[in-house]
Design a protein around this motif. Structure first.
Motif, short mmCIF file in Angstrom:
data_model
loop_
_atom_site.label_atom_id
_atom_site.label_comp_id
_atom_site.label_asym_id
_atom_site.label_seq_id
_atom_site.Cartn_x
_atom_site.Cartn_y
_atom_site.Cartn_z
N PHE A 87 0.83 -1.21 0.00
CA PHE A 87 0.00 0.00 0.00
C PHE A 87 0.87 1.25 0.00
N LYS A 88 0.31 2.34 -0.52
CA LYS A 88 1.03 3.62 -0.52
C LYS A 88 1.19 4.16 0.90
N ASN A 89 0.18 3.93 1.73
CA ASN A 89 0.24 4.35 3.13
C ASN A 89 -0.72 3.48 3.94
N PHE A 90 -0.59 3.54 5.24
CA PHE A 90 -1.40 2.71 6.13
C PHE A 90 -2.29 3.56 7.05
N ASP A 91 -2.59 4.76 6.59
CA ASP A 91 -3.48 5.63 7.34
C ASP A 91 -4.93 5.25 7.02
N PHE A 92 -5.31 4.06 7.48
CA PHE A 92 -6.62 3.50 7.12
C PHE A 92 -7.75 4.16 7.92
N ARG A 93 -8.85 4.43 7.21
CA ARG A 93 -10.07 4.89 7.86
C ARG A 93 -11.25 4.17 7.22
N ASP A 94 -12.24 3.82 8.07
CA ASP A 94 -13.39 3.13 7.52
C ASP A 94 -14.27 4.10 6.76
N THR A 95 -15.35 3.59 6.18
CA THR A 95 -16.20 4.44 5.33
C THR A 95 -16.94 5.52 6.11
N GLU A 96 -16.91 5.43 7.43
CA GLU A 96 -17.50 6.47 8.27
C GLU A 96 -16.46 7.47 8.76
N ASN A 112 -19.87 -19.29 8.77
CA ASN A 112 -18.41 -19.11 8.68
C ASN A 112 -18.00 -17.64 8.76
N TYR A 113 -18.98 -16.73 8.55
CA TYR A 113 -18.65 -15.30 8.51
C TYR A 113 -19.17 -14.54 9.72
N LYS A 114 -19.51 -15.26 10.79
CA LYS A 114 -20.03 -14.61 12.00
C LYS A 114 -18.95 -13.85 12.76
N ASN A 115 -17.68 -14.29 12.60
CA ASN A 115 -16.60 -13.65 13.35
C ASN A 115 -15.85 -12.60 12.53
N ILE A 116 -16.49 -12.02 11.54
CA ILE A 116 -15.86 -10.99 10.73
C ILE A 116 -15.73 -9.70 11.56
N ILE A 117 -14.49 -9.14 11.57
CA ILE A 117 -14.26 -7.90 12.31
C ILE A 117 -14.00 -6.72 11.37
N LEU A 118 -13.74 -7.01 10.08
CA LEU A 118 -13.45 -5.95 9.12
C LEU A 118 -13.79 -6.43 7.72
N HIS A 119 -14.51 -5.57 6.98
CA HIS A 119 -14.81 -5.85 5.58
C HIS A 119 -13.94 -4.91 4.74
N VAL A 120 -12.99 -5.50 4.00
CA VAL A 120 -12.05 -4.71 3.20
C VAL A 120 -12.47 -4.79 1.74
N VAL A 121 -12.60 -3.62 1.10
CA VAL A 121 -13.04 -3.60 -0.30
C VAL A 121 -12.13 -2.66 -1.09
N TYR A 122 -12.09 -2.89 -2.39
CA TYR A 122 -11.36 -1.95 -3.24
C TYR A 122 -12.21 -0.70 -3.45
N LYS A 140 -9.12 1.79 -2.28
CA LYS A 140 -8.85 2.36 -3.60
C LYS A 140 -7.76 3.43 -3.59
N ASN A 141 -7.77 4.28 -2.58
CA ASN A 141 -6.80 5.37 -2.54
C ASN A 141 -5.49 4.98 -1.86
N HIS A 142 -5.40 3.74 -1.43
CA HIS A 142 -4.18 3.26 -0.79
C HIS A 142 -3.33 2.39 -1.72
N ILE A 143 -3.85 2.12 -2.93
CA ILE A 143 -3.16 1.21 -3.87
C ILE A 143 -2.66 2.00 -5.06
N ASP A 144 -1.39 1.85 -5.37
CA ASP A 144 -0.77 2.51 -6.51
C ASP A 144 -1.41 2.00 -7.80
#
Length: 427
Positions: free
Chosen positions: A19-28, A83-93, A113-117
């Protein structure tokens, strides 16, 4: 660029943290610190297991699911799947919709999307859509070959071959001599006749080979007869082989089977008549062949095993039955011996020793290093890309890599592809 992104590529980028950077923020807009990206799961279920994130002041442990679009969660029908009850993060492009079920469970969605070159997507498209010798030919750089790349490839090949040999050993009650015989027969058949030569070898109980190996003519007669060549003799020698064959199959109660080797598209020195005669001579002159190969510590010692091998005197003036040719001893060429050593002997030595000799991997790799590089069309193409191929370790590695990664366009599991994708370039 969305059309270039695939779920497999997204998983790859997440796993290797490209990734270009790791300053991740969720959609909110909330900060998402990924403490542990999780273990890549290539089986059914969430894509990354046992991950750890920190968001809204809480540290959460669980699984992560990746999609190209947020809406793929709905299309894949994950909500009712336990199988998806323990999901803690949904990562999308790309975030294209809200998922009510995830909102209710307070599962954040992270858009990458903005973290990928974008150049990575361009490179990936060039790789998977390339029609050259290797997908990355236009951006290939010999300096991008990772350290220990060749050693890792050859050990992978040896482990795969070892698994195949172990299955054969189980089938033949741990009889290494028999498995060596089958493997040598396969190699003597080269590409055209390898499967047929193996069938011939496996159709004969190795105990019979042991009992008649002191009689070269009987060994030849057995191989030639099972190949279906002695039914209509064309000269006196064929009549002798035919009588020997009939005696052997009656004495040892051998099933009346026939396998028919091919001559088409073969140079005369590689005719199956010559190769089977040479195989018979190999077993005639070495009554303890397996022991010699296992004890050999250098390639020179292995060459000495094969150097004396030649077809029987009949073949000095023949390439096929009944047709006289110019006098020539039909010996094994050095290139052919090298092929047998690299593809048959060394994998068997590795299999034999690997469970009780910690140094065997290094010893076998050194034997490859001390053997000359193979000469074939694949190696020629690698050299055109600027690679210098110094020895058999490197040539075996490059052939294996071409077959398992380049031909399959398996660029995401390629050490070279990883470096090419990770390093941004305008090439």
């Amino acid at each position: 660029m969305l059309t270039l992104m695939t779920e497999k590529l997204l998983q790859y980028l997440w796993n290797y943290k490209v990734f270009k950077n790791f300053d991740f923020r969720d959609t909110e807009g909330n900060s998402v610190e990924v403490i542990h990206f999780g273990k890549w799961n290539k089986n059914a279920g969430p894509d990354f297991l046992d991950a750890q994130i920190k968001t809204k002041g809480l540290i959460i442990v669980g699984h992560i699911e990746l999609h190209v679009r947020t809406s793929d969660w709905i299309f894949h029908n994950h909500s009712p799947d336990p199988n998806y009850k323990n999901i803690i993060l949904h990562v999308v492009y790309q975030h294209d919709t809200e998922i009510d079920d995830l909102i209710k469970k307070n599962v954040p969605t992270l858009e990458l999307k903005n973290h990928i070159d974008k150049n990575i997507l361009w490179k990936y498209e060039k790789l998977i859509n390339g029609t050259q010798f290797i997908p990355c030919e236009n951006i290939f750089d010999p300096n991008k070959i990772p350290i220990h790349f060749h050693e890792a490839n050859v050990l992978k090949k040896l482990d795969e071959k070892s698994l195949e040999l172990e299955q054969n050993l189980e089938r033949y009650r741990n009889n290494f001599e028999a498995v060596l015989f089958h493997s040598l027969a396969y190699s003597f058949g080269l590409k055209i006749n390898a499967p047929i030569f193996r069938q011939i070898a496996e159709s004969i109980d190795f105990g019979i080979i042991n009992k008649i190996r002191q009689n070269e003519s009987q060994l030849e007669a057995l191989f030639f007869g099972i190949s279906g060549w002695l039914d209509t003799p064309k000269d006196g020698q064929m009549m002798l082989w035919k009588r020997e064959f009939e005696f052997i199959i009656k004495k040892f109660n051998i099933p009346d089977l026939r396998f028919h080797p091919k001559f088409l598209r073969l140079r005369p020195p590689n005719f199956p008549t010559i190769r089977l005669s040479q195989l018979a001579h190999l077993y005639y002159i070495h009554q303890n062949l397996f022991s010699k190969m296992i004890k050999a510590e250098t390639t020179d010692e292995l060459y000495k095993v094969f150097n004396p091998v030649k077809a029987s005197d009949y073949w000095d003036c023949h390439f096929n039955f009944g047709s006289i040719s110019k006098f020539q001893h039909k010996t094994l060429s050095r290139d052919f011996i090298e092929l047998i050593i690299l593809n048959t002997v060394l994998p068997l030595k590795y299999t034999y020793h690997k469970y009780y000799s910690e140094e065997i991997a290094d010893d076998i790799l050194n034997l490859y290093r001390n053997s000359p590089a193979e000469k074939n069309s694949v190696i020629t193409e690698w050299k055109k890309l600027g690679l210098k191929v110094h020895n058999a370790l490197e040539s075996q590695s490059l052939i294996y890599h071409y077959k398992t990664s380049c031909e399959e366009k398996n660029c995401l599991n390629c050490g070279i592809g990883f470096k090419l994708l990770k390093e941004s370039s305008n090439a």
